[in-house]
Design an enzyme around this catalytic site. Sequence first.
Site, PDB file in Angstrom:
ATOM      1  N   GLU A   1     -29.555 -26.727 -26.286  1.00 27.13           N
ATOM      2  CA  GLU A   1     -28.927 -26.063 -27.437  1.00 27.13           C
ATOM      3  C   GLU A   1     -29.085 -24.265 -26.757  1.00 27.13           C
ATOM      4  OE1 GLU A   1     -29.537 -26.515 -31.483  1.00 27.13           O
ATOM      5  OE2 GLU A   1     -29.546 -28.860 -31.212  1.00 27.13           O
TER       6      GLU A   1
ATOM      7  N   GLU B   1     -35.264 -31.647 -32.367  1.00 29.40           N
ATOM      8  CA  GLU B   1     -36.081 -30.586 -32.952  1.00 29.40           C
ATOM      9  C   GLU B   1     -37.062 -31.123 -34.181  1.00 29.40           C
ATOM     10  OE1 GLU B   1     -33.552 -27.292 -34.579  1.00 29.40           O
ATOM     11  OE2 GLU B   1     -33.101 -26.548 -32.692  1.00 29.40           O
TER      12      GLU B   1
HETATM   13  O1  AHR Z   1     -26.441 -26.257 -33.288  1.00 30.79           O
HETATM   14  C1  AHR Z   1     -26.753 -26.259 -34.590  1.00 30.79           C
HETATM   15  C2  AHR Z   1     -28.092 -26.688 -34.891  1.00 30.79           C
HETATM   16  O2  AHR Z   1     -29.156 -25.792 -34.625  1.00 30.79           O
HETATM   17  C3  AHR Z   1     -28.549 -28.058 -34.718  1.00 30.79           C
HETATM   18  O3  AHR Z   1     -28.101 -29.210 -35.292  1.00 30.79           O
HETATM   19  C4  AHR Z   1     -30.025 -27.904 -34.706  1.00 30.79           C
HETATM   20  O4  AHR Z   1     -30.706 -28.829 -33.294  1.00 30.79           O
HETATM   21  C5  AHR Z   1     -30.350 -26.488 -34.486  1.00 30.79           C
HETATM   22  O5  AHR Z   1     -31.118 -26.148 -34.931  1.00 30.79           O
END
Ligand code: AHR
Length: 511
Positions: free
Chosen positions: A313, A186
Amino acid sequence: MTTLTLLSVEEEDTPSISLNAANTVADINPLIYGGFTEHMGRCIYGGLYEPENPNNLSDTNGFRTDVISCLQELRVPVVRYPGGNFCATYRWQDGIGPRDKRPSRPELAWEGLEPNSFGTDEFMEWCKVVGSEPYLCLNMGTGTLEDAMAWVEYCNGDKDTYYANLRRQNGHEKPYGVKYWALGNEVWGPWQVEQNSKEDYAKKAIQWAKALKLLDPSIKLILCGKDGYSDWDRYTLQECIRWIDMHSIHYYSMGKIHYPNISSVYGAERAIQVCSSLIDLARCEFDLSPFPDTERIITKPKSKTRPTICFDEWNVWDPERAPGNKGGEEHYTLSDGLAVAIWLNIFVRNAKDLGMATIAQSVNVIAPLMTTPRGVWKQTTYFPLLLFSKYMRGRSVAVHTRTGTYKGETWPEWIESTIPIPKLDVSAAVEEGWMSVTVVNSDEEKSLSTAIEGLKDGTSVQVFTVGGERFQAADQNSEGDEKISIKETMWQAKGCYTFERLSFTLLRWKL
Ligand code: AHR
């Protein structure tokens, strides 16, 4: 060409599901059942690692054995580590060697303190015990290319070189052979230490990819995408496609009430579809056309292989309900469990595009599994995951569903005008002569008597149900009370099957 189709019908019509085992669409990559463990909240410390557990729940490595058993039951094939946002300031060298020499550091992503008592070697050992492959995410925040190369060398080096020898010195003679490496996490986010513009990131990602693949040509690199349908995704794919094996995307679904919670998941299906097209577009080499109105023409593909999507994610997460800097401990409802089943249906339906998916996260932090000092308990979301991982393997099958659709408030709003939100959400898979069909009935009021075209009357069908008539969308499990779990029965197929309101059902029969 077979497709996965949906026809929206009037409420009073009988819904139907049509399938044929011969109409398969793509292989289901087993890596879609991956996990994710970040140094965040109680995921690592107190989750998978708790050397001081008062009830002897940890082994001699300090690993929680009850957590390991659950992850083995889930057959988690790959685990992403060490973050997440945590990566952006992580110095991997802090987490190796004698524990008493490891420094504690301020942790900026989640406003904590990182003791570094769990690091690379512990993670590798833990993966071995669980039976999962490691997937490491590089620090493209404060980390340098030199740090990244050193980490790859530490993990994979087999020659007489400094970092490979350091690993040996730490007691690990054989290289770990870590195949999957992410080029940051990210990095587009304003919350990141060292946020990048897409231009800066793409430039840097190419340089890093070149060096890392020179060092170890066997590794697979995952580009840091966004949600799959952004200009960041378009641009970075366009620039970096030759260098990468997968493109990572993230999406969390959520909704304060049941239907928006369900509709939100469909954003992920759209994300996969848009991203898949961006990959195709990025692979095309364009030539300037001699004709004024058709600036460019497509000639040949830029990359030999077609990168897949790494959905590294995904989950239901309402950050207001479970803020990240407070540990992100979601307490999932039945509605969330059904949302997770729809997520997994989406992965099976779109199997051709997915190289990997890792649920965020595996333990305690927005997780299907919660620990207390006394043991683990399973959230509503655990059970669909288990059924999918057990049975939805092999080849994805084309399904045509006729169903009523939900008309009303959706989240995000754009979903409503983009994708119809079906009351019955379906996917199917064939493996070793078995057909498995997964069906979510998200209707809060009605059980749906449904025709299953492709299933002969008289066939013995195994039935697994999560949720159903007895429950409300807001129902939850808790420690010592797993009221929402799997109910197993048999059905001698005859006419329609009734999918109970608010349920997830897996039907399985021998072909
Ligand atoms: O999974 C929790 C968080 O969500 C992670 O660290 C991040 O990559 C995302 O924004």
